[in-house]
Motif scaffolding. Structure first.
Motif, mmCIF file in Angstrom:
data_model
loop_
_atom_site.group_PDB
_atom_site.id
_atom_site.type_symbol
_atom_site.label_atom_id
_atom_site.label_comp_id
_atom_site.label_asym_id
_atom_site.label_seq_id
_atom_site.Cartn_x
_atom_site.Cartn_y
_atom_site.Cartn_z
ATOM 1 N N GLY A 226 49.914 42.079 33.061
ATOM 2 C CA GLY A 226 49.548 42.971 31.977
ATOM 3 C C GLY A 226 48.069 43.040 31.684
ATOM 4 N N MET A 227 47.242 42.444 32.545
ATOM 5 C CA MET A 227 45.800 42.475 32.336
ATOM 6 C C MET A 227 45.166 43.539 33.223
ATOM 7 N N PRO A 228 44.120 44.227 32.742
ATOM 8 C CA PRO A 228 43.533 45.320 33.515
ATOM 9 C C PRO A 228 42.699 44.827 34.686
ATOM 10 N N GLY A 229 42.839 45.506 35.817
ATOM 11 C CA GLY A 229 42.012 45.262 36.989
ATOM 12 C C GLY A 229 41.668 46.584 37.638
ATOM 13 N N VAL A 230 40.524 46.655 38.270
ATOM 14 C CA VAL A 230 40.111 47.860 38.985
ATOM 15 C C VAL A 230 40.423 47.680 40.459
ATOM 16 N N TYR A 231 41.107 48.653 41.032
ATOM 17 C CA TYR A 231 41.520 48.598 42.426
ATOM 18 C C TYR A 231 40.933 49.782 43.189
ATOM 19 N N THR A 232 40.661 49.573 44.472
ATOM 20 C CA THR A 232 40.393 50.679 45.387
ATOM 21 C C THR A 232 41.569 50.769 46.350
ATOM 22 N N HIS A 233 41.849 51.984 46.803
ATOM 23 C CA HIS A 233 43.071 52.237 47.577
ATOM 24 C C HIS A 233 42.741 53.225 48.686
ATOM 25 N N ASP A 234 42.911 52.797 49.939
ATOM 26 C CA ASP A 234 42.681 53.665 51.091
ATOM 27 C C ASP A 234 43.930 54.516 51.316
ATOM 28 N N LEU A 235 43.793 55.829 51.262
ATOM 29 C CA LEU A 235 44.956 56.710 51.330
ATOM 30 C C LEU A 235 45.587 56.727 52.713
ATOM 31 N N ALA A 236 44.805 56.568 53.762
ATOM 32 C CA ALA A 236 45.342 56.625 55.124
ATOM 33 C C ALA A 236 46.051 55.339 55.502
ATOM 34 N N THR A 237 45.453 54.196 55.168
ATOM 35 C CA THR A 237 46.023 52.907 55.568
ATOM 36 C C THR A 237 46.889 52.277 54.486
ATOM 37 N N THR A 238 46.789 52.788 53.255
ATOM 38 C CA THR A 238 47.445 52.246 52.054
ATOM 39 C C THR A 238 46.923 50.861 51.672
ATOM 40 N N ASN A 239 45.848 50.409 52.302
ATOM 41 C CA ASN A 239 45.265 49.119 51.933
ATOM 42 C C ASN A 239 44.664 49.183 50.531
ATOM 43 N N ARG A 240 44.945 48.154 49.732
ATOM 44 C CA ARG A 240 44.429 48.077 48.370
ATOM 45 C C ARG A 240 43.561 46.838 48.227
ATOM 46 N N GLU A 241 42.568 46.942 47.355
ATOM 47 C CA GLU A 241 41.713 45.794 47.071
ATOM 48 C C GLU A 241 41.400 45.771 45.583
ATOM 49 N N LYS A 242 41.623 44.618 44.973
ATOM 50 C CA LYS A 242 41.216 44.440 43.583
ATOM 51 C C LYS A 242 39.734 44.088 43.586
ATOM 52 N N VAL A 243 38.921 44.956 42.992
ATOM 53 C CA VAL A 243 37.473 44.755 43.051
ATOM 54 C C VAL A 243 36.895 44.258 41.734
ATOM 55 N N SER A 244 37.680 44.298 40.661
ATOM 56 C CA SER A 244 37.182 43.827 39.369
ATOM 57 C C SER A 244 38.354 43.343 38.530
ATOM 58 N N SER A 245 38.302 42.073 38.136
ATOM 59 C CA SER A 245 39.359 41.505 37.287
ATOM 60 C C SER A 245 38.761 40.451 36.365
ATOM 61 N N PHE A 246 37.658 40.801 35.723
ATOM 62 C CA PHE A 246 37.009 39.886 34.811
ATOM 63 C C PHE A 246 37.793 39.766 33.502
ATOM 64 N N ARG A 247 37.473 38.770 32.717
ATOM 65 C CA ARG A 247 38.107 38.605 31.419
ATOM 66 C C ARG A 247 37.775 39.804 30.535
ATOM 67 N N GLY A 248 38.762 40.313 29.853
ATOM 68 C CA GLY A 248 38.551 41.446 28.956
ATOM 69 C C GLY A 248 38.756 42.774 29.653
ATOM 70 N N ILE A 249 37.979 43.770 29.272
ATOM 71 C CA ILE A 249 38.132 45.131 29.778
ATOM 72 C C ILE A 249 37.600 45.251 31.200
ATOM 73 N N ASN A 250 38.382 45.863 32.060
ATOM 74 C CA ASN A 250 37.940 46.317 33.376
ATOM 75 C C ASN A 250 38.387 47.777 33.459
ATOM 76 N N GLY A 251 37.481 48.705 33.274
ATOM 77 C CA GLY A 251 37.944 50.077 33.136
ATOM 78 C C GLY A 251 36.979 51.133 33.614
ATOM 79 N N ALA A 252 37.490 52.388 33.601
ATOM 80 C CA ALA A 252 36.717 53.608 33.822
ATOM 81 C C ALA A 252 35.874 53.593 35.088
ATOM 82 N N PRO A 253 36.457 53.313 36.271
ATOM 83 C CA PRO A 253 35.640 53.296 37.496
ATOM 84 C C PRO A 253 35.204 54.694 37.906
ATOM 85 N N ASP A 254 34.040 54.781 38.546
ATOM 86 C CA ASP A 254 33.563 56.051 39.099
ATOM 87 C C ASP A 254 32.697 55.753 40.315
#
Length: 434
Positions: A226-254
């Motif tokens: 239930g804690m927020p994390g920022v992920y990147t997701h490759d559409l072709a390979t479906t590989n996912r990577e959690k790139v940000s999971s610090f304490r508190g808010i991890n949000g609004a990636p661009d």
């Protein structure tokens, strides 16, 4: 003063806006309905393509729907055509001139022994009585819709001087409360067809955004206890990577324009601030430092500036940040609430949610002239995202208590509804050119 409404809830816990979703199908295909077009829309005739009736996809119908959906063109119904030319030799210009038509599109679809199709089309100027362009494609059956959108793009650019965005995609979030994985991250063609589900989750998904090459997406997921994390997701390979999971808010990636960095909102140091993450090295750089809430960063096309929402003036307003010297200046001054910014690809127009008379609408600010216009008339608009050609803005809103997507032209003259067949959709993001 604290930031208000949905923005405040998103920055603090990131849940409220998603949890109000109604039931939705796992594949929430979008419907397209033009509710308001230009009064000076150009009359055009898309003659039914020869052989289209026997093909699995009618390219001529898709092209006609694309041009109509743009609001720039007014297609002539096939039943009103005085003649239906199949090629240049059969075009009788006076048959279309008397009906006020300015352009004609003809074409054909021929099945090939390879299993694919040969699709040809031509565009004619009725008043000048000349052929403007013609092309031939030989796609497999699976790419007939892609060819149709490519033809629409070519014709749109030929007649308007602006690249068409019919071949692009729309990313969005849906929710099905009866499903064991109720949250879905999906994308579809710009006309709502060919829905693809990227991710299903038991926990909320928020703030989806495209990489500049359209090959990856980034988003916020609460799947980790239930804690927020920022992920990147490759559409072709479906590989996912959690790139940000610090304490508190991890949000609004661009994503940055070069695709090498992400701008983020983090509260790892106690207060929501804007950070920059180098995706390859994982180096994190803090860009803002203020006691107010700084969030919702969006890159400008030059890759050296961001716009973001901040409460540093007492209420939510849009600010511009230089990532090199960390200087910040305010750029929105109309009213007491302006949030969730996006920028047109040329950097001229700033689009954001503006509160007026208690309603939340999409506004467009011309950064060159300093003008500001409200372009929507609904009352709970959110998450505006600009098309890659800068002509349209897609956003989430409410229709009789149900979350839907709508689109509006940058000048407010064209309006399109994109409700799902069932349930609700939110958080749209328009892809780059693919």
């Amino acid at each position: 003063m604290k930031l208000e409404c949905r923005a405040q809830k998103m920055w603090r816990i990131g849940l409220a806006a998603i949890l109000v979703f109604g039931a939705a199908m796992a594949r929430a295909e979008l419907l397209i309905r033009v509710t308001e077009g230009r009064v000076d829309a150009v009359p055009i005739a898309v003659v039914p393509f020869e052989g289209a009736q026997n093909a699995p996809e009618d390219v001529s119908q898709i092209v006609q729907a694309d041009l109509h959906r743009s609001g720039q063109f007014k297609p002539l119904p096939a039943e009103d055509m005085l003649s239906r030319p199949r090629n240049e030799s059969e075009v009788i210009y006076r048959d279309f001139r008397v009906l006020g038509v300015e352009y004609i599109i003809t074409g054909s679809m021929k099945a090939q022994e390879t299993g694919g199709y040969e699709v040809s089309y031509a565009l004619f100027d009725v008043n000048r009585q000349v052929k403007l362009m013609s092309e031939t494609y030989r796609p497999p059956v699976s790419q007939l819709r892609d060819v149709a959108h490519a033809i629409s793009d070519r014709i749109y650019e030929q007649l308007t001087g602006i690249p068409g965005a019919f071949s692009t995609k729309i990313l969005y979030v849906t929710h099905n409360r009866n499903d064991k994985n109720p949250y879905q991250l999906q994308y579809a063609d710009a006309d709502g067809h060919r829905v693809t589900t990227i991710l299903r989750s038991k926990e909320p998904i928020m703030s989806p955004t495209w990489s500049p090459d359209g090959r990856k997406v980034a988003y916020v997921s609460f799947e980790d206890d239930g804690m927020p994390g920022v992920y990147t997701h490759d559409l072709a390979t479906t590989n996912r990577e959690k790139v940000s999971s610090f304490r508190g808010i991890n949000g609004a990636p661009d994503w940055s324009p070069d695709g090498q960095k992400l701008a983020l909102t983090l509260s790892r140091d106690g207060n929501p601030e804007i950070y920059m993450l180098d995706i390859a090295t994982k180096k994190l750089t803090r860009l803002t430092q203020h006691y107010g809430i700084d969030t919702e960063p969006r890159w400008l096309p030059d890759g050296e500036h961001l716009v973001f929402t901040s409460s540093r003036s007492g209420g939510p307003q849009i600010y511009k940040l230089n990532i090199n010297d960390k200087s910040v200046r305010r750029v929105s001054f109309q009213g007491a609430y302006n949030a969730r910014p996006d920028v047109t690809p040329d950097g001229r127009y700033l689009v954001y949610v503006h509160r007026r008379n208690g309603n939340f609408n999409v506004g467009v600010q011309d950064l060159q002239r300093g003008t500001f216009n409200i372009v929507t008339r609904t009352d709970m608009d959110e998450s505006p995202s600009v098309a890659p050609n800068g002509s349209m803005v897609i956003y989430g809103t409410q229709d009789r208590g149900t979350g839907v997507l709508e689109a509006v032209s940058i000048d407010g003259r064209v309006k399109v509804k994109l409700p799902s067949k069932e349930g609700e959709v939110r958080e749209p993001a328009w892809s780059p050119f693919l």
